[in-house]
Scaffold this motif. Structure first.
Motif, PDB file in Angstrom:
ATOM      1  N   PHE A   1       0.859  -1.015   0.037  1.00  0.00           N
ATOM      2  CA  PHE A   1       0.093   0.006  -0.018  1.00  0.00           C
ATOM      3  C   PHE A   1       0.814   1.295  -0.093  1.00  0.00           C
ATOM      4  O   PHE A   1       1.856   1.500   0.817  1.00  0.00           O
ATOM      5  CB  PHE A   1      -0.855  -0.047   1.208  1.00  0.00           C
ATOM      6  N   ALA A   2       0.780   2.180  -0.899  1.00  0.00           N
ATOM      7  CA  ALA A   2       1.261   3.411  -0.977  1.00  0.00           C
ATOM      8  C   ALA A   2       0.220   4.402  -1.212  1.00  0.00           C
ATOM      9  O   ALA A   2      -0.727   4.335  -1.795  1.00  0.00           O
ATOM     10  CB  ALA A   2       2.337   3.752  -1.879  1.00  0.00           C
ATOM     11  N   ALA A   3       0.232   5.502  -0.313  1.00  0.00           N
ATOM     12  CA  ALA A   3      -0.956   6.522  -0.441  1.00  0.00           C
ATOM     13  C   ALA A   3      -0.777   7.459  -1.634  1.00  0.00           C
ATOM     14  O   ALA A   3       0.340   7.517  -2.224  1.00  0.00           O
ATOM     15  CB  ALA A   3      -0.927   7.505   0.892  1.00  0.00           C
ATOM     16  N   LEU A   4      -2.035   7.738  -2.339  1.00  0.00           N
ATOM     17  CA  LEU A   4      -1.645   8.617  -3.749  1.00  0.00           C
ATOM     18  C   LEU A   4      -1.225   9.753  -3.169  1.00  0.00           C
ATOM     19  O   LEU A   4      -0.527  10.321  -4.010  1.00  0.00           O
ATOM     20  CB  LEU A   4      -3.298   8.760  -4.022  1.00  0.00           C
ATOM     21  N   GLN A   5      -1.305  10.501  -2.159  1.00  0.00           N
ATOM     22  CA  GLN A   5      -0.755  11.785  -1.655  1.00  0.00           C
ATOM     23  C   GLN A   5      -0.367  11.830  -0.344  1.00  0.00           C
ATOM     24  O   GLN A   5      -0.699  11.662   0.647  1.00  0.00           O
ATOM     25  CB  GLN A   5      -2.120  12.838  -1.500  1.00  0.00           C
ATOM     26  N   ALA A   6       1.093  11.660  -0.535  1.00  0.00           N
ATOM     27  CA  ALA A   6       1.997  11.503   0.802  1.00  0.00           C
ATOM     28  C   ALA A   6       1.413  10.690   1.957  1.00  0.00           C
ATOM     29  O   ALA A   6       1.248   9.643   1.691  1.00  0.00           O
ATOM     30  CB  ALA A   6       2.251  12.922   1.249  1.00  0.00           C
ATOM     31  N   SER A   7       1.072  11.513   2.964  1.00  0.00           N
ATOM     32  CA  SER A   7       0.654  10.667   4.272  1.00  0.00           C
ATOM     33  C   SER A   7      -0.781  10.863   4.449  1.00  0.00           C
ATOM     34  O   SER A   7      -1.413  10.594   5.398  1.00  0.00           O
ATOM     35  CB  SER A   7       1.529  11.367   5.372  1.00  0.00           C
ATOM     36  N   HIS A   8      -1.481  11.184   3.214  1.00  0.00           N
ATOM     37  CA  HIS A   8      -2.990  11.351   3.361  1.00  0.00           C
ATOM     38  C   HIS A   8      -3.781  10.270   2.660  1.00  0.00           C
ATOM     39  O   HIS A   8      -3.312   9.780   1.581  1.00  0.00           O
ATOM     40  CB  HIS A   8      -3.594  12.666   2.770  1.00  0.00           C
ATOM     41  N   VAL A   9      -4.723   9.422   3.504  1.00  0.00           N
ATOM     42  CA  VAL A   9      -5.444   8.715   2.835  1.00  0.00           C
ATOM     43  C   VAL A   9      -7.099   8.798   2.634  1.00  0.00           C
ATOM     44  O   VAL A   9      -7.580   9.281   3.753  1.00  0.00           O
ATOM     45  CB  VAL A   9      -5.277   7.231   3.659  1.00  0.00           C
ATOM     46  N   GLY A  10      -7.552   8.558   1.574  1.00  0.00           N
ATOM     47  CA  GLY A  10      -9.007   8.996   1.376  1.00  0.00           C
ATOM     48  C   GLY A  10      -9.757   7.584   1.389  1.00  0.00           C
ATOM     49  O   GLY A  10      -9.182   6.686   0.726  1.00  0.00           O
ATOM     50  N   LEU A  11     -10.529   7.477   2.437  1.00  0.00           N
ATOM     51  CA  LEU A  11     -11.129   6.232   2.844  1.00  0.00           C
ATOM     52  C   LEU A  11     -12.820   6.198   2.683  1.00  0.00           C
ATOM     53  O   LEU A  11     -13.542   7.047   3.469  1.00  0.00           O
ATOM     54  CB  LEU A  11     -10.915   5.639   3.948  1.00  0.00           C
ATOM     55  N   TYR A  12     -13.343   5.588   1.690  1.00  0.00           N
ATOM     56  CA  TYR A  12     -14.816   5.708   1.583  1.00  0.00           C
ATOM     57  C   TYR A  12     -15.531   4.509   1.840  1.00  0.00           C
ATOM     58  O   TYR A  12     -15.077   3.242   1.366  1.00  0.00           O
ATOM     59  CB  TYR A  12     -15.333   6.206   0.209  1.00  0.00           C
ATOM     60  N   CYS A  13     -16.250   4.373   2.828  1.00  0.00           N
ATOM     61  CA  CYS A  13     -16.963   2.941   3.157  1.00  0.00           C
ATOM     62  C   CYS A  13     -18.537   3.318   3.025  1.00  0.00           C
ATOM     63  O   CYS A  13     -19.264   4.132   3.430  1.00  0.00           O
ATOM     64  CB  CYS A  13     -16.646   2.785   4.682  1.00  0.00           C
ATOM     65  N   CYS A  14     -19.018   2.251   2.128  1.00  0.00           N
ATOM     66  CA  CYS A  14     -20.449   2.146   2.028  1.00  0.00           C
ATOM     67  C   CYS A  14     -21.263   1.854   3.131  1.00  0.00           C
ATOM     68  O   CYS A  14     -21.005   0.969   4.142  1.00  0.00           O
ATOM     69  CB  CYS A  14     -21.072   1.439   0.820  1.00  0.00           C
ATOM     70  N   GLY A  15     -22.226   2.853   3.766  1.00  0.00           N
ATOM     71  CA  GLY A  15     -22.731   2.986   4.967  1.00  0.00           C
ATOM     72  C   GLY A  15     -23.940   2.056   4.977  1.00  0.00           C
ATOM     73  O   GLY A  15     -24.302   1.356   3.900  1.00  0.00           O
ATOM     74  N   PRO A  16     -24.839   2.394   6.089  1.00  0.00           N
ATOM     75  CA  PRO A  16     -26.172   1.602   6.099  1.00  0.00           C
ATOM     76  C   PRO A  16     -27.278   1.916   5.393  1.00  0.00           C
ATOM     77  O   PRO A  16     -27.257   3.239   4.965  1.00  0.00           O
ATOM     78  CB  PRO A  16     -26.560   1.565   7.664  1.00  0.00           C
ATOM     79  N   THR A  17     -28.265   1.039   5.099  1.00  0.00           N
ATOM     80  CA  THR A  17     -29.466   1.649   4.491  1.00  0.00           C
ATOM     81  C   THR A  17     -30.624   1.454   5.413  1.00  0.00           C
ATOM     82  O   THR A  17     -30.680   0.469   6.306  1.00  0.00           O
ATOM     83  CB  THR A  17     -30.016   0.503   3.384  1.00  0.00           C
ATOM     84  N   VAL A  18     -30.860   2.705   5.865  1.00  0.00           N
ATOM     85  CA  VAL A  18     -31.483   2.997   7.146  1.00  0.00           C
ATOM     86  C   VAL A  18     -33.072   2.593   6.979  1.00  0.00           C
ATOM     87  O   VAL A  18     -33.743   3.442   7.691  1.00  0.00           O
ATOM     88  CB  VAL A  18     -30.886   4.181   7.946  1.00  0.00           C
TER      89      VAL A  18
END
Ligand code: AMP
Ligand code: ZN
Length: 461
Positions: A16-33
Protein backbone atom coordinates in the motif's frame (compact mmCIF):
# COMPACT_ATOMS: atom_id res chain seq x y z
CA UNK A 1 7.37 -4.14 7.84
CA UNK A 2 5.37 -1.97 5.47
CA UNK A 3 1.66 -2.24 4.88
CA UNK A 4 0.23 -4.59 2.27
CA UNK A 5 -3.49 -4.93 1.56
CA UNK A 6 -5.65 -7.22 -0.53
CA UNK A 7 -7.15 -5.39 -3.47
CA UNK A 8 -10.27 -6.97 -4.97
CA UNK A 9 -9.63 -5.17 -8.27
CA UNK A 10 -6.32 -6.96 -8.80
CA UNK A 11 -7.24 -10.05 -6.72
CA UNK A 12 -3.90 -9.77 -4.95
CA UNK A 13 -2.25 -8.52 -1.80
CA UNK A 14 -0.16 -5.55 -2.87
CA UNK A 15 2.01 -3.00 -1.07
CA UNK A 16 0.00 0.00 0.00
CA UNK A 17 1.20 3.49 -0.87
CA UNK A 18 -0.99 6.54 -0.44
CA UNK A 19 -1.81 8.59 -3.52
CA UNK A 20 -0.88 11.80 -1.73
CA UNK A 21 2.04 11.59 0.70
CA UNK A 22 0.68 10.77 4.14
CA UNK A 23 -3.02 11.33 3.45
CA UNK A 24 -5.47 8.53 2.80
CA UNK A 25 -8.99 8.94 1.46
CA UNK A 26 -11.23 6.09 2.65
CA UNK A 27 -14.85 5.69 1.55
CA UNK A 28 -17.06 3.06 3.17
CA UNK A 29 -20.56 2.23 2.00
CA UNK A 30 -22.82 2.82 4.96
CA UNK A 31 -26.14 1.40 6.10
CA UNK A 32 -29.50 1.44 4.37
CA UNK A 33 -31.55 2.85 7.21
CA UNK A 34 -34.91 1.16 6.72
CA UNK A 35 -34.35 -1.22 9.61
CA UNK A 36 -31.84 -1.91 12.34
CA UNK A 37 -28.33 -2.91 11.38
CA UNK A 38 -27.66 -6.58 12.06
CA UNK A 39 -24.47 -7.99 13.49
CA UNK A 40 -23.40 -9.04 9.96
CA UNK A 41 -23.45 -5.42 8.80
CA UNK A 42 -21.56 -4.50 11.95
CA UNK A 43 -18.86 -7.06 11.20
CA UNK A 44 -18.11 -5.12 8.01
CA UNK A 45 -17.82 -1.84 9.96
CA UNK A 46 -15.48 -3.47 12.49
CA UNK A 47 -13.24 -4.59 9.61
CA UNK A 48 -13.26 -1.06 8.18
CA UNK A 49 -12.51 0.40 11.61
CA UNK A 50 -9.50 -1.89 11.98
CA UNK A 51 -8.33 -0.89 8.51
CA UNK A 52 -8.50 2.77 9.49
CA UNK A 53 -6.67 2.10 12.76
CA UNK A 54 -3.92 0.20 10.96
CA UNK A 55 -3.54 3.03 8.44
CA UNK A 56 -3.19 5.43 11.36
CA UNK A 57 -0.68 3.12 13.03
CA UNK A 58 1.36 3.50 9.85
CA UNK A 59 1.32 7.26 10.20
CA UNK A 60 -1.39 8.11 7.68
CA UNK A 61 -3.95 10.84 8.30
CA UNK A 62 -7.18 9.19 7.20
CA UNK A 63 -10.11 11.09 5.76
CA UNK A 64 -12.87 8.59 6.43
CA UNK A 65 -16.22 9.11 4.73
CA UNK A 66 -19.29 6.96 5.44
CA UNK A 67 -22.60 7.46 3.69
CA UNK A 68 -26.10 6.86 4.95
CA UNK A 69 -28.40 5.38 2.31
CA UNK A 70 -31.76 6.90 3.09
CA UNK A 71 -33.30 6.74 -0.38
CA UNK A 72 -33.13 4.77 -3.61
CA UNK A 73 -32.06 1.28 -2.48
CA UNK A 74 -34.69 -0.94 -4.06
CA UNK A 75 -35.82 -4.28 -2.72
CA UNK A 76 -34.21 -6.00 -5.69
CA UNK A 77 -30.72 -5.14 -6.91
CA UNK A 78 -32.14 -5.39 -10.45
CA UNK A 79 -33.85 -1.99 -10.02
CA UNK A 80 -37.19 -3.55 -9.38
CA UNK A 81 -39.62 -3.53 -6.51
CA UNK A 82 -40.23 -0.95 -3.88
CA UNK A 83 -37.77 1.47 -2.33
CA UNK A 84 -36.64 -0.13 0.94
CA UNK A 85 -37.37 3.11 2.79
CA UNK A 86 -40.99 3.27 1.62
CA UNK A 87 -41.35 -0.41 2.48
CA UNK A 88 -39.96 0.26 5.96
CA UNK A 89 -42.47 3.07 6.28
CA UNK A 90 -45.36 0.71 5.51
CA UNK A 91 -44.00 -1.85 7.96
CA UNK A 92 -43.72 0.57 10.85
CA UNK A 93 -46.45 3.12 10.12
CA UNK A 94 -43.91 5.94 10.48
CA UNK A 95 -42.95 8.19 7.55
CA UNK A 96 -39.93 7.32 5.41
CA UNK A 97 -38.19 10.39 6.85
CA UNK A 98 -38.95 9.33 10.40
CA UNK A 99 -37.65 5.82 9.95
CA UNK A 100 -34.48 7.15 8.31
CA UNK A 101 -33.92 9.28 11.38
CA UNK A 102 -34.78 6.49 13.81
CA UNK A 103 -32.52 3.87 12.26
CA UNK A 104 -29.68 6.31 11.66
CA UNK A 105 -29.68 7.09 15.38
CA UNK A 106 -29.84 3.41 16.32
CA UNK A 107 -26.95 2.75 13.94
CA UNK A 108 -24.81 5.48 15.49
CA UNK A 109 -25.44 4.06 18.92
CA UNK A 110 -24.24 0.59 17.77
CA UNK A 111 -21.25 2.33 16.17
CA UNK A 112 -20.24 3.87 19.49
CA UNK A 113 -20.89 0.71 21.50
CA UNK A 114 -18.42 -1.15 19.26
CA UNK A 115 -15.85 1.60 19.79
CA UNK A 116 -15.66 2.35 16.07
CA UNK A 117 -13.77 5.56 15.38
CA UNK A 118 -15.99 8.46 14.37
CA UNK A 119 -15.65 9.02 10.61
CA UNK A 120 -14.33 12.36 9.42
CA UNK A 121 -17.67 12.78 7.73
CA UNK A 122 -21.09 11.11 7.55
CA UNK A 123 -23.09 11.98 4.44
CA UNK A 124 -26.74 11.28 3.71
CA UNK A 125 -27.97 10.51 0.20
CA UNK A 126 -31.01 12.79 0.64
CA UNK A 127 -28.75 15.74 1.49
CA UNK A 128 -26.95 15.35 -1.85
CA UNK A 129 -29.69 15.17 -4.46
CA UNK A 130 -28.26 18.15 -6.38
CA UNK A 131 -24.83 16.47 -6.67
CA UNK A 132 -26.47 13.28 -7.90
CA UNK A 133 -28.55 15.12 -10.50
CA UNK A 134 -25.42 16.95 -11.73
CA UNK A 135 -23.61 13.60 -11.98
CA UNK A 136 -26.42 12.04 -14.02
CA UNK A 137 -26.54 15.11 -16.28
CA UNK A 138 -22.83 14.62 -16.98
CA UNK A 139 -23.41 10.93 -17.76
CA UNK A 140 -26.15 12.02 -20.15
CA UNK A 141 -23.90 14.59 -21.84
CA UNK A 142 -21.27 11.89 -22.30
CA UNK A 143 -23.86 9.61 -23.93
CA UNK A 144 -24.06 6.91 -21.28
CA UNK A 145 -27.78 7.02 -20.45
CA UNK A 146 -31.15 6.25 -22.01
CA UNK A 147 -34.70 6.64 -20.83
CA UNK A 148 -37.40 4.06 -20.30
CA UNK A 149 -40.92 4.50 -18.96
CA UNK A 150 -39.77 4.16 -15.39
CA UNK A 151 -36.45 5.93 -15.29
CA UNK A 152 -33.08 6.92 -16.69
CA UNK A 153 -30.69 4.00 -17.13
CA UNK A 154 -26.95 3.60 -17.45
CA UNK A 155 -25.96 1.90 -20.70
CA UNK A 156 -23.38 -0.69 -19.69
CA UNK A 157 -22.80 -1.75 -23.32
CA UNK A 158 -20.68 1.42 -23.71
CA UNK A 159 -17.92 -0.07 -21.54
CA UNK A 160 -16.02 -3.14 -22.65
CA UNK A 161 -14.67 -3.71 -19.17
CA UNK A 162 -17.98 -3.22 -17.35
CA UNK A 163 -18.05 -5.53 -14.31
CA UNK A 164 -14.28 -6.18 -14.28
CA UNK A 165 -14.22 -5.81 -10.48
CA UNK A 166 -16.57 -8.79 -10.25
CA UNK A 167 -14.92 -10.61 -13.18
CA UNK A 168 -18.46 -10.60 -14.52
CA UNK A 169 -19.48 -13.42 -16.79
CA UNK A 170 -21.37 -11.50 -19.48
CA UNK A 171 -22.41 -14.66 -21.29
CA UNK A 172 -24.17 -15.91 -18.16
CA UNK A 173 -26.23 -12.74 -17.97
CA UNK A 174 -27.96 -12.89 -21.33
CA UNK A 175 -31.66 -12.01 -21.17
CA UNK A 176 -33.93 -14.98 -20.87
CA UNK A 177 -31.40 -16.87 -18.81
CA UNK A 178 -31.50 -15.52 -15.31
CA UNK A 179 -32.39 -11.87 -15.45
CA UNK A 180 -35.65 -10.15 -16.33
CA UNK A 181 -34.97 -7.23 -18.65
CA UNK A 182 -38.11 -5.12 -18.48
CA UNK A 183 -37.45 -2.10 -20.64
CA UNK A 184 -33.74 -2.24 -20.02
CA UNK A 185 -31.61 -2.85 -23.08
CA UNK A 186 -29.15 -5.06 -21.30
CA UNK A 187 -29.43 -7.10 -18.12
CA UNK A 188 -26.58 -5.25 -16.44
CA UNK A 189 -27.95 -1.75 -17.17
CA UNK A 190 -29.09 0.01 -14.02
CA UNK A 191 -31.21 2.97 -13.02
CA UNK A 192 -29.54 6.26 -12.18
CA UNK A 193 -32.88 8.05 -11.77
CA UNK A 194 -36.29 6.48 -11.21
CA UNK A 195 -39.57 8.25 -11.90
CA UNK A 196 -42.25 8.44 -9.25
CA UNK A 197 -44.97 6.04 -10.39
CA UNK A 198 -47.58 7.83 -12.54
CA UNK A 199 -50.53 9.09 -10.56
CA UNK A 200 -48.96 8.53 -7.16
CA UNK A 201 -46.68 10.51 -4.89
CA UNK A 202 -43.75 9.06 -3.07
CA UNK A 203 -42.78 10.27 0.37
CA UNK A 204 -39.28 10.97 -0.90
CA UNK A 205 -39.20 12.52 -4.36
CA UNK A 206 -37.52 15.43 -6.12
CA UNK A 207 -37.76 17.34 -9.39
CA UNK A 208 -35.09 16.66 -11.96
CA UNK A 209 -34.45 17.47 -15.63
CA UNK A 210 -35.93 14.03 -16.45
CA UNK A 211 -39.05 14.17 -14.30
CA UNK A 212 -40.07 13.90 -10.69
CA UNK A 213 -38.56 10.94 -8.91
CA UNK A 214 -35.55 9.77 -6.94
CA UNK A 215 -31.93 8.76 -7.55
CA UNK A 216 -30.84 5.18 -8.12
CA UNK A 217 -28.88 3.66 -5.26
CA UNK A 218 -25.41 3.51 -6.82
CA UNK A 219 -25.23 7.12 -7.93
CA UNK A 220 -25.05 8.46 -4.36
CA UNK A 221 -21.71 6.81 -3.66
CA UNK A 222 -20.14 7.97 -6.94
CA UNK A 223 -21.37 11.52 -6.36
CA UNK A 224 -20.55 11.83 -2.65
CA UNK A 225 -17.12 10.19 -2.82
CA UNK A 226 -16.21 12.56 -5.67
CA UNK A 227 -17.37 15.52 -3.62
CA UNK A 228 -15.75 14.64 -0.30
CA UNK A 229 -12.63 12.80 -1.43
CA UNK A 230 -12.11 13.17 -5.19
CA UNK A 231 -12.92 11.02 -8.21
CA UNK A 232 -9.64 9.17 -7.56
CA UNK A 233 -8.90 8.26 -3.95
CA UNK A 234 -7.12 5.56 -1.98
CA UNK A 235 -9.48 2.92 -0.64
CA UNK A 236 -13.13 2.03 -1.14
CA UNK A 237 -14.72 -0.58 1.15
CA UNK A 238 -17.89 -2.52 1.63
CA UNK A 239 -19.18 -6.03 2.22
CA UNK A 240 -18.50 -8.75 -0.35
CA UNK A 241 -22.09 -8.59 -1.65
CA UNK A 242 -21.32 -5.16 -3.10
CA UNK A 243 -18.71 -6.42 -5.55
CA UNK A 244 -21.01 -7.70 -8.28
CA UNK A 245 -23.60 -4.94 -8.47
CA UNK A 246 -23.18 -1.86 -6.31
CA UNK A 247 -19.45 -1.37 -6.66
CA UNK A 248 -19.34 -2.50 -10.28
CA UNK A 249 -21.97 0.15 -11.01
CA UNK A 250 -20.21 2.86 -9.01
CA UNK A 251 -17.10 2.16 -11.08
CA UNK A 252 -19.05 2.26 -14.36
CA UNK A 253 -20.56 5.65 -13.50
CA UNK A 254 -17.37 7.26 -12.26
CA UNK A 255 -15.45 5.89 -15.24
CA UNK A 256 -18.05 7.45 -17.56
CA UNK A 257 -18.03 10.79 -15.75
CA UNK A 258 -14.44 11.22 -14.54
CA UNK A 259 -12.43 8.50 -16.27
CA UNK A 260 -11.32 6.79 -13.05
CA UNK A 261 -12.32 3.61 -11.24
CA UNK A 262 -12.77 5.61 -8.01
CA UNK A 263 -10.25 3.94 -5.77
CA UNK A 264 -6.73 2.60 -5.99
CA UNK A 265 -7.68 -0.23 -3.61
CA UNK A 266 -11.05 -1.96 -3.36
CA UNK A 267 -11.48 -3.91 -0.13
CA UNK A 268 -14.34 -6.15 0.92
CA UNK A 269 -15.30 -7.74 4.20
CA UNK A 270 -16.62 -11.27 4.03
CA UNK A 271 -19.95 -12.30 5.45
CA UNK A 272 -21.08 -13.16 8.87
CA UNK A 273 -23.07 -16.34 8.48
CA UNK A 274 -25.53 -18.13 10.67
CA UNK A 275 -26.86 -21.63 10.48
CA UNK A 276 -29.45 -20.72 7.86
CA UNK A 277 -26.83 -19.04 5.63
CA UNK A 278 -26.01 -15.37 5.13
CA UNK A 279 -27.30 -13.03 7.78
CA UNK A 280 -29.52 -10.55 5.93
CA UNK A 281 -31.92 -7.78 6.77
CA UNK A 282 -34.25 -8.59 3.92
CA UNK A 283 -35.33 -12.00 5.24
CA UNK A 284 -36.02 -10.51 8.67
CA UNK A 285 -34.07 -13.31 10.35
CA UNK A 286 -31.21 -11.43 11.93
CA UNK A 287 -29.57 -10.56 15.20
CA UNK A 288 -28.94 -7.03 16.33
CA UNK A 289 -26.25 -5.88 18.69
CA UNK A 290 -29.04 -5.40 21.20
CA UNK A 291 -30.02 -9.07 20.84
CA UNK A 292 -26.52 -9.81 22.16
CA UNK A 293 -26.50 -7.25 24.97
CA UNK A 294 -29.93 -8.45 26.12
CA UNK A 295 -28.41 -11.84 26.81
CA UNK A 296 -25.66 -10.18 28.83
CA UNK A 297 -22.92 -9.98 26.20
CA UNK A 298 -20.74 -6.90 26.15
CA UNK A 299 -20.71 -5.18 22.71
CA UNK A 300 -16.92 -5.24 22.89
CA UNK A 301 -17.05 -9.04 23.18
CA UNK A 302 -18.72 -9.00 19.75
CA UNK A 303 -15.90 -6.74 18.55
CA UNK A 304 -13.42 -9.29 19.98
CA UNK A 305 -15.23 -12.09 18.10
CA UNK A 306 -14.88 -10.13 14.84
CA UNK A 307 -11.19 -9.56 15.50
CA UNK A 308 -10.67 -13.27 15.98
CA UNK A 309 -11.48 -14.08 12.32
CA UNK A 310 -9.69 -12.67 9.29
CA UNK A 311 -11.88 -10.18 7.42
CA UNK A 312 -11.51 -12.20 4.23
CA UNK A 313 -12.93 -15.37 5.68
CA UNK A 314 -16.54 -16.04 6.45
CA UNK A 315 -17.37 -16.07 10.12
CA UNK A 316 -20.03 -18.45 11.33
CA UNK A 317 -21.89 -16.94 14.23
CA UNK A 318 -23.16 -18.98 17.14
CA UNK A 319 -23.63 -18.38 20.85
CA UNK A 320 -20.76 -20.68 21.86
CA UNK A 321 -18.30 -18.62 19.81
CA UNK A 322 -19.74 -15.42 21.26
CA UNK A 323 -19.47 -16.72 24.82
CA UNK A 324 -15.90 -17.82 24.18
CA UNK A 325 -15.11 -14.29 22.95
CA UNK A 326 -16.69 -12.81 26.07
CA UNK A 327 -14.70 -15.18 28.29
CA UNK A 328 -11.46 -14.29 26.48
CA UNK A 329 -12.17 -10.58 26.77
CA UNK A 330 -12.95 -10.95 30.48
CA UNK A 331 -9.69 -12.82 31.04
CA UNK A 332 -7.77 -10.17 29.17
CA UNK A 333 -9.44 -7.35 31.10
CA UNK A 334 -8.72 -8.97 34.44
CA UNK A 335 -5.10 -9.65 33.58
CA UNK A 336 -4.61 -6.11 32.30
CA UNK A 337 -6.28 -4.55 35.34
CA UNK A 338 -3.97 -6.51 37.65
CA UNK A 339 -0.80 -5.02 36.12
CA UNK A 340 0.67 -1.73 37.31
CA UNK A 341 1.20 1.20 34.95
CA UNK A 342 4.57 2.88 34.43
CA UNK A 343 6.44 0.33 32.32
CA UNK A 344 7.80 0.57 28.79
CA UNK A 345 6.51 -1.54 25.88
CA UNK A 346 8.50 -4.55 24.71
CA UNK A 347 9.90 -3.57 21.31
CA UNK A 348 10.06 -7.15 20.00
CA UNK A 349 6.38 -7.85 20.64
CA UNK A 350 5.35 -4.45 19.27
CA UNK A 351 7.26 -5.12 16.03
CA UNK A 352 5.71 -8.58 15.65
CA UNK A 353 2.21 -7.24 16.27
CA UNK A 354 2.72 -4.53 13.69
CA UNK A 355 4.07 -6.98 11.13
CA UNK A 356 0.91 -9.11 11.48
CA UNK A 357 -1.60 -6.28 11.14
CA UNK A 358 0.40 -4.85 8.24
CA UNK A 359 0.11 -8.16 6.41
CA UNK A 360 -3.42 -7.55 5.06
CA UNK A 361 -4.82 -6.95 8.56
CA UNK A 362 -3.96 -10.32 10.03
CA UNK A 363 -5.69 -9.53 13.31
CA UNK A 364 -6.25 -13.14 14.39
CA UNK A 365 -2.45 -13.61 14.42
CA UNK A 366 -2.05 -10.26 16.18
CA UNK A 367 -4.50 -11.45 18.86
CA UNK A 368 -2.38 -14.56 19.34
CA UNK A 369 0.53 -12.21 20.09
CA UNK A 370 -1.62 -10.43 22.69
CA UNK A 371 -2.00 -13.77 24.48
CA UNK A 372 1.71 -14.48 24.21
CA UNK A 373 2.30 -11.20 26.02
CA UNK A 374 -0.24 -12.10 28.72
CA UNK A 375 1.46 -15.46 29.31
CA UNK A 376 5.01 -14.15 29.00
CA UNK A 377 7.38 -13.75 31.92
CA UNK A 378 7.91 -10.06 31.17
CA UNK A 379 7.51 -7.74 34.18
CA UNK A 380 3.80 -6.94 34.70
CA UNK A 381 4.29 -3.22 33.96
CA UNK A 382 5.99 -4.11 30.65
CA UNK A 383 3.11 -6.39 29.73
CA UNK A 384 0.65 -3.59 30.40
CA UNK A 385 2.61 -1.07 28.35
CA UNK A 386 2.97 -3.55 25.49
CA UNK A 387 -0.79 -4.19 25.38
CA UNK A 388 -1.28 -0.41 25.51
CA UNK A 389 0.77 -0.18 22.33
CA UNK A 390 -1.67 -2.62 20.65
CA UNK A 391 -4.83 -0.86 21.85
CA UNK A 392 -4.97 1.76 19.07
CA UNK A 393 -5.57 -1.14 16.66
CA UNK A 394 -7.61 -3.46 18.89
CA UNK A 395 -9.96 -0.80 20.26
CA UNK A 396 -11.02 -2.99 23.19
CA UNK A 397 -10.91 -0.18 25.76
CA UNK A 398 -9.05 -2.33 28.26
CA UNK A 399 -7.91 0.65 30.31
CA UNK A 400 -11.53 1.78 30.81
CA UNK A 401 -12.69 -1.48 32.25
CA UNK A 402 -13.08 -1.87 35.96
CA UNK A 403 -14.16 -5.00 37.74
CA UNK A 404 -17.68 -4.59 39.05
CA UNK A 405 -17.43 -4.75 42.80
CA UNK A 406 -21.13 -5.18 43.36
CA UNK A 407 -23.86 -7.63 42.48
CA UNK A 408 -26.93 -6.25 40.71
CA UNK A 409 -30.14 -7.80 42.10
CA UNK A 410 -32.44 -9.39 39.52
CA UNK A 411 -35.35 -6.97 39.94
CA UNK A 412 -32.96 -4.03 39.43
CA UNK A 413 -31.47 -5.62 36.30
CA UNK A 414 -35.02 -6.14 34.97
CA UNK A 415 -35.88 -2.46 35.50
CA UNK A 416 -32.64 -1.44 33.81
CA UNK A 417 -33.46 -3.65 30.84
CA UNK A 418 -36.90 -2.05 30.50
CA UNK A 419 -35.29 1.38 30.61
CA UNK A 420 -32.79 0.37 27.96
CA UNK A 421 -35.65 -0.66 25.71
CA UNK A 422 -37.52 2.58 26.38
CA UNK A 423 -34.42 4.55 25.33
CA UNK A 424 -34.13 2.61 22.09
CA UNK A 425 -37.81 3.24 21.38
CA UNK A 426 -37.13 6.86 22.24
CA UNK A 427 -39.86 6.73 24.88
CA UNK A 428 -38.08 9.34 26.94
CA UNK A 429 -40.92 9.82 29.47
CA UNK A 430 -40.92 6.10 30.22
CA UNK A 431 -37.11 6.08 30.46
CA UNK A 432 -37.23 8.91 33.02
CA UNK A 433 -39.94 7.16 35.00
CA UNK A 434 -37.79 4.02 35.15
CA UNK A 435 -34.77 6.06 36.20
CA UNK A 436 -36.77 7.32 39.19
CA UNK A 437 -37.90 3.78 39.99
CA UNK A 438 -34.29 2.61 39.97
CA UNK A 439 -33.33 5.50 42.18
CA UNK A 440 -36.06 4.56 44.63
CA UNK A 441 -34.59 1.05 44.63
CA UNK A 442 -31.18 2.55 45.52
CA UNK A 443 -29.50 2.52 42.08
CA UNK A 444 -28.15 5.36 40.04
CA UNK A 445 -28.14 4.92 36.26
CA UNK A 446 -25.56 6.70 34.08
CA UNK A 447 -25.96 6.89 30.31
CA UNK A 448 -22.60 6.22 28.71
CA UNK A 449 -21.29 5.70 25.19
CA UNK A 450 -21.93 1.97 25.32
CA UNK A 451 -25.31 2.07 27.02
CA UNK A 452 -26.39 2.62 30.58
CA UNK A 453 -24.40 1.71 33.67
CA UNK A 454 -25.72 1.02 37.13
CA UNK A 455 -24.08 1.91 40.41
CA UNK A 456 -25.45 1.71 43.90
CA UNK A 457 -26.34 5.01 45.51
CA UNK A 458 -24.03 5.34 48.52
CA UNK A 459 -25.13 3.31 51.48
CA UNK A 460 -28.16 1.86 49.72
CA UNK A 461 -26.93 -1.71 49.33
P1 AMP B 1 -26.83 -2.42 3.99
O1 AMP B 1 -27.31 -1.71 5.23
O2 AMP B 1 -27.67 -3.59 3.63
O3 AMP B 1 -26.68 -1.44 2.84
O4 AMP B 1 -25.40 -3.02 4.31
C1 AMP B 1 -24.42 -2.36 5.05
C2 AMP B 1 -23.09 -3.08 4.94
O5 AMP B 1 -23.14 -4.40 5.51
C3 AMP B 1 -22.61 -3.27 3.50
O6 AMP B 1 -21.21 -3.01 3.44
C4 AMP B 1 -22.90 -4.74 3.23
O7 AMP B 1 -22.07 -5.25 2.22
C5 AMP B 1 -22.60 -5.35 4.58
N1 AMP B 1 -23.26 -6.65 4.86
C6 AMP B 1 -24.53 -7.05 4.56
N2 AMP B 1 -24.77 -8.29 5.03
C7 AMP B 1 -23.63 -8.71 5.65
C8 AMP B 1 -23.24 -9.93 6.35
N3 AMP B 1 -24.08 -10.96 6.54
N4 AMP B 1 -21.98 -9.98 6.86
C9 AMP B 1 -21.11 -8.93 6.71
N5 AMP B 1 -21.43 -7.78 6.07
C10 AMP B 1 -22.67 -7.67 5.54
ZN1 ZN C 1 -21.87 2.59 -1.85
Amino acid sequence: MSLALYDTWSRAVRPFAALQASHVGLYCCGPTVYDHAHIGNLRTYVFEDVLRRVLELNGYAVRHVVNITDVGHLVSDADEGEDKMEKGSRRTGASAWEIAERYTRAFMSDWQALNLLEPTLWCRATDHIAEQIAFIAELERNGYTYRTNDGVYFDTSRQDDYGYLARLDHAGLQPGKRVALGEKRRATDFAVWKFSPAGSTRQMEWDSPWGRGFPGWHIECSAMSARYLSPWFDIHCGGEDHIAVHHSNEIAQTQACHGTRLANFWMHGHFLMHDAGKMAKSNGDFLRLRSLTERGTDPLAYRYLCLSAHYRSKLRFNCEALDAAQAALDRLRKAYASWPAGGGADAGFVARFRAEVNQDLNVPRALAIVWEVVRSDLPAATRRATIDAFEPVLGLRLADWQAQAFEIPEHVAALAQQRDKARVDRAWGEADRLREKLKAAGWQVDDGMDGQRLRPIDGAT
